[in-house]
Structure formats: structure tokens, C-alpha cells
Enzyme design. Structure first.
Site, PDB file in Angstrom:
ATOM      1  N   CYS A 102     -15.725 -15.800 -40.400  1.00 50.41           N
ATOM      2  CA  CYS A 102     -15.067 -17.107 -40.401  1.00 50.41           C
ATOM      3  C   CYS A 102     -14.174 -17.308 -39.184  1.00 50.41           C
ATOM      4  O   CYS A 102     -13.698 -18.408 -38.932  1.00 50.41           O
ATOM      5  CB  CYS A 102     -14.264 -17.286 -41.680  1.00 50.41           C
TER       6      CYS A 102
ATOM      7  N   HIS B 135     -15.532 -25.921 -45.356  1.00 45.33           N
ATOM      8  CA  HIS B 135     -15.408 -24.747 -44.492  1.00 45.33           C
ATOM      9  C   HIS B 135     -16.787 -24.217 -44.109  1.00 45.33           C
ATOM     10  O   HIS B 135     -17.288 -23.288 -44.718  1.00 45.33           O
ATOM     11  CB  HIS B 135     -14.583 -23.682 -45.239  1.00 45.33           C
TER      12      HIS B 135
ATOM     13  N   CYS C 131      -8.430 -16.452 -41.459  1.00 48.65           N
ATOM     14  CA  CYS C 131      -8.835 -15.186 -42.047  1.00 48.65           C
ATOM     15  C   CYS C 131     -10.359 -15.083 -42.018  1.00 48.65           C
ATOM     16  O   CYS C 131     -11.042 -16.093 -41.915  1.00 48.65           O
ATOM     17  CB  CYS C 131      -8.339 -15.085 -43.487  1.00 48.65           C
TER      18      CYS C 131
END
EC number: 2.3.1.9
Lengths: 342, 453
Positions: free
Chosen positions: B108, B401, B436
Site C-alpha cells: 500500500c 483505497h 501503512c
């Protein structure tokens, strides 16, 4: 399989050497495989035809003076087979370690599986007083004293000892010792103190024969299980037992399918104890020499997704103490706790 | 030749000393609207999505026919045939086909790492301008053959004789033919990211109320940003989608409070993490244009924000010593210290909302004297973040996301907001980004905008 007998100078036990000529070493796994199947089916026949499985509370025909046979089985030419080792490691998630010279260190759990047919040969002997099928694997202790490498050939000596009362029946140990064969220049084979005489791997499996009465067990309080914080989870499909049976040769029907397990009184197929132990050991991923012990709790009914916690004080050769706990997160019951020291 | 020799770029070769002091500036950004997976973008490939993000940026910044120093991008879920995803996207765009492409992957944090890579190339004097980006589509995830079939096929490939080939094929079992979808669980633990976060959530005692508040703010702030036209020069419609489809402007604490917990249900503590305070699987792509001041000035592009510095941290989550998503809590204090800053010097903080609880856990850790002393080795806590400075235009809970695309979504959004504030307040304004990533990793960045151009 033919046998020839003599008496061990060290243990006083009758040595029964399984007839596997060293030149046939590569074929041993195959021979042992058929021995195992025959042994297992003998056990099933005995369980299904000879007598019902002993039930708790019922005194078994042998009574309290059941004795374990004073024998030890010896099998030489057990080859740490590359393909078999690789397949085993794949199923239990072990990462094989290779030395710079290209030698691969044998996984400790594989060595147990490799010698298991010899242990089965002992448990299924006609003079063995307890039924093989239905035995409950309670615990295991392994002293892996020196690295063993893929391609090596080892000798196994197997004995059963220490029949003792357990609160649910009778417990006893099956001890397997693996040794390297003598190399050129070694002194007399079998002489105590010669380097090859020390086992490179010693496994002690504790089994329970349910309902067999050999006296009253001392009351022991098991400490209440407090689940640790999970660090992992396993996804175990319903075929887990078949996958492990294919690479370990342990084709006990209680692991293979729900139907075959129910036929033997289980609620469904359960994971092999040594699958659980090997997978837990693989998570610690530590090289030999090492010592590990595993204690089994509730049967791990398949399919399952047990919670897992890994605790260790280092990684790889820097690991000295580690614990893997595998438990049922919903019921908060342990399946297995494995501890490693090195 | 270390620098570009395109006729349009007139910069002279520069010495090492001089080159090491060059600044890299975010000058433009663009993304597709983000869409929940399996929706409007279900049939779009990652290459198509990334090309769309590039094309929007090229159109906005007037880059058609331009040869850039590099385009760096990547996807977390990528099919083997997309190994050169970025270069292929460049070839499908209006950029000069002599522009190189670089594929990067850091879960990510991919978009953060591509931004760092392009900015560093500029700061080292290797290139004058480049694009950093990221893309992901859970709808276009690779499906692979099972391990059994893969082994048989590899053996078949090695077999020379017909007998060997038949032998290889004889090992095939019916079960081997079942396709395998990509695992979303951490390979070493078997736990999903949500289950990992649930353990951290329980350890920090984060409440359902606090998590739902983060989610509510995120949706309301992102909705306001869309309403105010903030994204007009940051987003290009794609496949008929003009806004992020996960956005719920009318969500409320009541609605969020009605959702059932989905993670942490087998832990001893009350489960608090729901679909409302966790990010959904999302498809989308984003990109930012980064350049030297001279390069931007030649093209009349604004210097939105300077890319000051980056830091990446990784934590040992495998045995539970630290939470999977806590690495930014370690990375940011290191980054701030290296730049002579404290958290109190930061005007705007962007913490990627993998889960509302991730944001709360990082904030709690920075306020916790024991954590800061024992884990970070700091005498004083890092400190608190004023919520009015946090994720001011919403974040991933509302926008969604698409793993690799999140970093550059935040870089573009923050750069624009920093610039607006710097101009309005006539002072330099500094922002911190925290993202993160799987594997216990975390990337953080410092951006700074100035009032002048």
C-alpha cells in the site's frame, strides 16, 4: 517381511532386525509403506473384529498386569529421500535449509514420519498388548542432537516402554532412536561411546490406550488454559489429513475422511498430531541441534481455522526458546502447545 | 549521459555539489475517481486505469509529446503479463514514447515509494521531471493455477520425451485444476489485515465510537471537498464515473453505529471494527508530476509543494511484537528528527485510513509516553495531533483505497491544500503523510509549500 533375532547387549531387549538389506535402502520407504498399510489394517481388523475398542471404565481382558513386549525393532537403510522430504516440507510449510555446499538439512518432523513405519511395525505386532487403532497421541519429545542431511541413510531402533496408569486409561512411550551408520574407521559397530552410536535424533511419543486399566493414576491438576494473544491463524481444509497421510505414510483412518473417522468413533476427520506439531515447528524455523516437545489437547476436527500464537526470543540460529500455541479460539481449548529449546 | 538531452530542456550539465541541492516540486496531480471493486471499473485493467490517470495528468499539465525523465508506478495486484505495466501505460499515452517506465511495488506504500523515487532522481540531478503514481484494481486481480497444476506444467515443460510428458501429466489430479484467487492474508501469519488491526485495536483499547467518528469525518470532509470543487483539477472522470463511488455524504454516527463488527470477533475484547470504519476493496489510479523549479517555470506550472524528505520503517509484526500497521508510528518521528522538526511544527497531517483504528492507534502511540520511550527511544512523547489538522479533505475510508494508488492520491491532495494555505496565510506550510503497508511496513513523507511561486 522376515526378521532375525538376537539380544541387545545394552538394553537386554530382544533385538528384532527388520530384514532390509542396506543395498535396498532406497527401497525401504516403499517396503515400510506396505508394512504400514498392512499394520494399520491389522489394527483395524483387530479393532473391528477381535474385540470392540476398550471403553472407559471397562476393565480390559489383560487386567492390570499388561506388559509391553521386551523387544526393540531395528531397521537400517532408512533414506532421507529428497523428493519425499520436499513434499513433506511443502505440506507442513517448512522451509528447507540448504548449506552452502548444497546439502539440505532434514526437517525434524520429517525424521519422525520417516521412522514412523518402524514404530507402527512394533505397535501392530501380535505380542503387542494394546489395540493400535484408537490409540491417542498425547505428547512428543524430540532430541534432535545433530543436523541430518537429505540423502543420508539412518538406522532406527524402536522400543515401547513405561506402561503406566493415566486418568483415562493406560499411557506408554514409543521411543525411536535414529543413528548414522558406522563410517569406515569407526570402531566396532554398536560399541557404546563410538560417535555413531549416539542417536542424532531421539523421539519419544506418549500414547494413551483409552479405558485400559493398569492401576490408578495419581490425581494431577491440569492448569487452566489461558489463550495468548493470537499472532497467526491456520486455514485447514477437510483434506488436510489426506495431504499429510500422502507425505507421511500415516494412513490412520481417523485422519483421512469424515466417514472413515466416524466408523472409528470420532466426530469427524481430525488432523494428525504430527501434522500440527510439524507445522508449529516450521513456524519457529530453527536449525538443529534442537530439542522440542509438543503436548496435544483437544482433537483438531477438520476443517478448522485454529488461532496460533508464536513466541520466540530470536530468529534462526539466534533462537533459543520458542513456543507455538494452537487453539480453538471460539471454545478457548488448546489443540497443541509446542516448545522448542536450543 | 545522466540528464535528459531533450531539445526542450535547456539545463546545462551540473556538478555533483550543485545537483545534490536541487529541490523536487509537486507541480500537478491527477487521478481517476475511485470505484468500489466489482462496480463500474470491473472490466477495466490496471493498465487501462493507469493510462487514464496519466492521460488526465498529461492533458492538465500540457505534457503531450514531452519526454520525461521517468514515469514510476506500480500495482499490488498485478498479472504476470503486466510486468512492464508502467512502460506499457506510457506507450499508450500521449507522452513521448522515449519516456522510460519503472514498475515499483511496496504494497500500500507503492505510491509513496514512487514519489520518493522520482523526487530523489530529480534531487540527484538525474532527471528534470517525472511522474510518480500507482494503480490497483481488485476487479482485475490475477487468478492463478493451483500449486499442483503449476508443478505439473513446469515438469511438462522440462520433459523431453513423450514418456516423460505422459509421466508428468499422470500426476495431475482433478483438484489441481481449481483456480486460485490471490490471497489477501499476510503470508507469514495467515491473518487478514483486518484481523491484524483488530489485535492492535484491542491492545490500544480503541472504542467503536472513536472509530466511527473518524469514518464520519472522513465521509463528510471528502463530500465537502467534492462540493467545493477542490477535486476539479485533481480528478479526471473515467468510464462515466465522476466521483468516488464509496463516498456516503449522508452517513452519520447512527448509520455507522448500526453496522455489525466484522474483525476481531474471536478475540476476548468487544469487537469494534465494521465495514463502515474499514476501507473497502477499491479500483482506481493516481499520478503526480514532480519537477525542478526551472522545468516547471519553463512550462508555467505552479510549484505546489516541495518534496522535502521520506522515511520508511518496518516492524516485527510476525510474532505480535508490534501491530502490522504500526510502522508509520516509527517512521514519522525519525523523519521529523532528521529534518529538525517536531509534530507540533506540522500544519497538516495525512494518515491513510486503512482502518479508522489504524489512525487512532498511531495517534495514541504518539501520545503515549511509555510507547515513545520504550519503542521509539524518545524522552518525550511525539505529541498529539489536533483533529482539525488531520485528513482535512477526508481520506481512504471515504475515497476508498486502491492499494498502490493511495500514496499519490494523498501527495496530490496535500500538495494542493498546502499551497492554498501557504498563499492564504503568506507563510511556508508543512505537511506530513503517513501510509501503512502490508508486511509491517510504513512510509512517511514531508511536503512544504511556500506563498510565492
Amino acid at each position: 517381511m522376515t526378521e532375525h533375532h538376537d539380544t541387545s547387549p545394552e538394553t537386554g531387549r530382544q533385538r528384532i532386525v527388520l530384514d532390509t538389506a542396506p543395498s535396498l535402502g532406497g527401497l525401504y520407504a516403499k517396503a515400510a509403506g506396505s508394512t504400514l498399510v498392512r499394520g494399520a489394517s491389522t489394527g483395524i481388523r483387530r479393532a473391528l473384529k477381535g474385540a470392540p475398542l476398550p471403553r472407559p471404565g471397562k476393565r480390559s481382558p489383560g487386567g492390570p498386569d499388561l506388559g509391553l513386549p521386551p523387544v526393540e525393532l531395528v531397521a537400517s537403510g532408512l533414506a532421507v529421500d529428497a523428493e519425499g522430504h520436499e513434499a513433506f516440507c511443502r505440506v507442513v510449510g517448512a522451509r528447507p535449509r540448504s548449506s552452502p555446499s548444497g546439502r539440505t538439512e532434514a526437517f525434524s518432523g520429517y525424521l519422525h514420519a520417516m521412522a514412523f513405519p518402524v514404530a507402527m511395525a512394533l505397535l501392530t505386532r501380535d505380542d503387542f498388548p494394546l489395540p493400535t487403532v484408537g490409540l491417542v497421541h498425547l505428547a512428543n519429545t524430540v532430541e534432535h542432537a545433530a543436523p541430518v542431511f537429505v540423502g543420508e541413510t539412518l538406522e532406527a531402533v524402536v522400543r515401547a516402554e513405561d506402561l503406566r496408569p493415566h486418568r483415562a486409561g493406560a499411557a506408554f512411550d514409543v521411543v525411536v532412536e535414529l543413528r548414522r551408520p558406522p563410517a569406515d574407521g569407526d570402531t566396532a559397530p554398536g560399541a557404546p561411546g563410538t560417535p555413531w552410536n549416539r542417536p542424532v535424533w531421539t523421539g519419544r511419543s506418549v500414547y494413551l490406550a483409552r479405558g485400559v486399566d493398569v492401576g490408578t493414576a495419581a490425581e494431577s491438576e491440569r492448569p487452566a488454559f489461558v489463550p495468548p494473544v493470537p499472532t497467526a491463524r491456520w486455514q485447514l481444509g477437510s483434506g488436510t489429513g489426506r495431504e499429510y497421510a500422502a507425505v507421511s505414510g500415516d494412513v490412520n483412518p481417523i485422519h483421512l475422511s469424515a466417514a472413515s473417522a466416524r466408523a472409528l468413533g470420532m466426530k469427524g476427520a481430525i488432523a494428525h498430531g504430527m501434522y500440527t506439531a510439524s507445522r508449529a515447528l516450521a513456524m519457529l524455523d530453527a536449525p538443529a541441534p534442537l530439542r522440542w516437545e509438543v503436548e496435544f489437547g483437544a482433537p483438531l476436527l477438520l476443517p478448522a481455522s485454529p488461532a496460533v500464537a508464536v513466541e520466540r526470543d530470536g530468529r534462526g540460529s539466534d533462537l533459543h526458546d520458542g513456543t507455538v500455541t494452537v487453539w480453538d479460539a471460539k471454545r478457548k481449548r488448546p489443540y497443541a502447545v509446542l516448545r522448542l529449546h536450543r | 549521459m545522466s540528464s535528459e538531452s531533450h531539445p526542450a530542456t535547456t539545463s546545462q550539465p551540473t556538478g555533483p555539489q550543485e545537483r545534490s541541492q536541487r529541490a523536487a516540486w509537486v507541480v500537478a496531480g491527477n487521478r481517476t475517481p475511485f470505484a468500489r471493486s466489482g462496480g463500474q471499473y470491473a472490466s477495466a485493467s490496471v493498465q487501462e486505469l493507469f493510462t487514464a490517470a496519466l492521460e488526465g495528468l498529461i492533458a492538465r499539465a500540457g505534457l503531450a509529446g514531452e519526454r520525461l525523465g521517468a514515469v514510476a508506478g506500480g500495482a499490488v495486484l498485478k498479472q504476470p503479463r503486466s510486468f512492464n505495466l508502467v512502460r506499457e501505460s506510457v506507450l499508450g499515452s500521449a507522452l513521448d514514447p522515449q519516456t522510460p517506465g519503472i514498475d515499483v511495488q511496496q504494497a500500500c506504500a507503492t505510491g509513496m515509494e514512487t514519489t520518493s523515487l522520482i523526487a530523489n532522481k530529480i534531487r540527484c540531478g538525474q532527471i528534470e521531471a517525472g511522474i510518480a503514481g500507482g494503480v490497483d484494481s481488485a476487479s482485475d486481480a490475477p487468478i492463478v493455477v493451483g500449486e499442483g497444476l503449476r508443478r505439473v506444467l513446469l515438469q511438462l515443460n522440462r520433459a523431453r520425451s513423450t514418456a516423460d510428458k505422459l509421466k508428468a501429466l499422470s500426476k495431475l489430479r482433478p483438484g489441481d485444476l481449481a483456480p486460485v484467487a490471490p490471497g489477501v492474508n499476510e503470508p507469514r501469519t495467515g491473518l487478514s489485515m483486518g484481523e491484524h488491526q483488530a489485535i492492535t485495536t484491542a491492545a490500544w483499547g480503541l472504542t467503536r465510537q472513536a472509530q466511527d467518528e473518524i469514518a464520519e469525518f472522513s465521509h463528510h470532509r471528502l463530500a465537502e471537498a467534492w462540493e467545493s470543487g477542490f477535486f476539479d483539477d485533481l480528478v479526471t472522470p473515467f468510464r462515466g464515473v465522476t466521483r468516488d463511488t464509496n463516498l456516503r455524504p449522508d452517513t452519520s454516527m447512527e448509520k455507522l453505529g448500526g453496522l455489525s463488527p466484522v474483525f476481531g470477533t474471536s478475540l476476548d475484547t468487544e469487537p469494534t471494527m465494521t465495514a463502515g470504519n474499514s476501507t473497502p476493496l477499491t479500483d482506481g489510479a493516481s499520478a503526480v508530476l514532480i519537477a525542478t523549479q526551472e522545468w516547471a517555470a519553463e512550462r508555467g506550472l505552479p510549484l505546489l509543494a516541495e518534496v522535502l524528505d521520506f522515511e520508511t520503517a518496518a516492524v516485527d509484526f510476525v510474532d505480535g511484537h508490534e501491530g502490522l500497521l504500526m510502522a508509520p508510528a516509527y517512521a514519522a518521528p525519525r523523519l521529523l528528527a532528521r529534518n529538525g522538526l517536531t509534530l507540533q511544527d506540522i500544519d497538516l497531517v495525512e494518515i491513510h485510513e486503512a482502518f479508522a483504528a489504524t489512525v487512532l492507534a498511531i495517534l495514541a502511540a504518539w501520545e503515549d509516553a511509555e510507547f515513545c520511550r520504550d519503542r521509539l527511544g524518545l524522552e518525550q512523547p511525539v505529541g498529539a495531533v489536533d483533529r482539525r489538522r488531520l485528513n482535512v479533505h477526508g481520506s481512504s475510508l471515504a475515497a476508498g483505497h486502491p492499494f498502490a494508488a493511495t500514496g499519490t492520491r494523498i501527495v496530490a491532495t496535500l500538495a494542493k491544500e498546502l499551497k492554498a494555505r501557504a498563499v492564504a496565510e503568506d507563510r511556508p506550510v508543512t505537511g506530513l503523510i503517513s501510509v501503512c503497508a502490508a508486511g509491517g511496513q510504513g512510509a512517511v513523507a514531508l511536503l512544504r509549500a511556500y506563498p510565492g511561486n
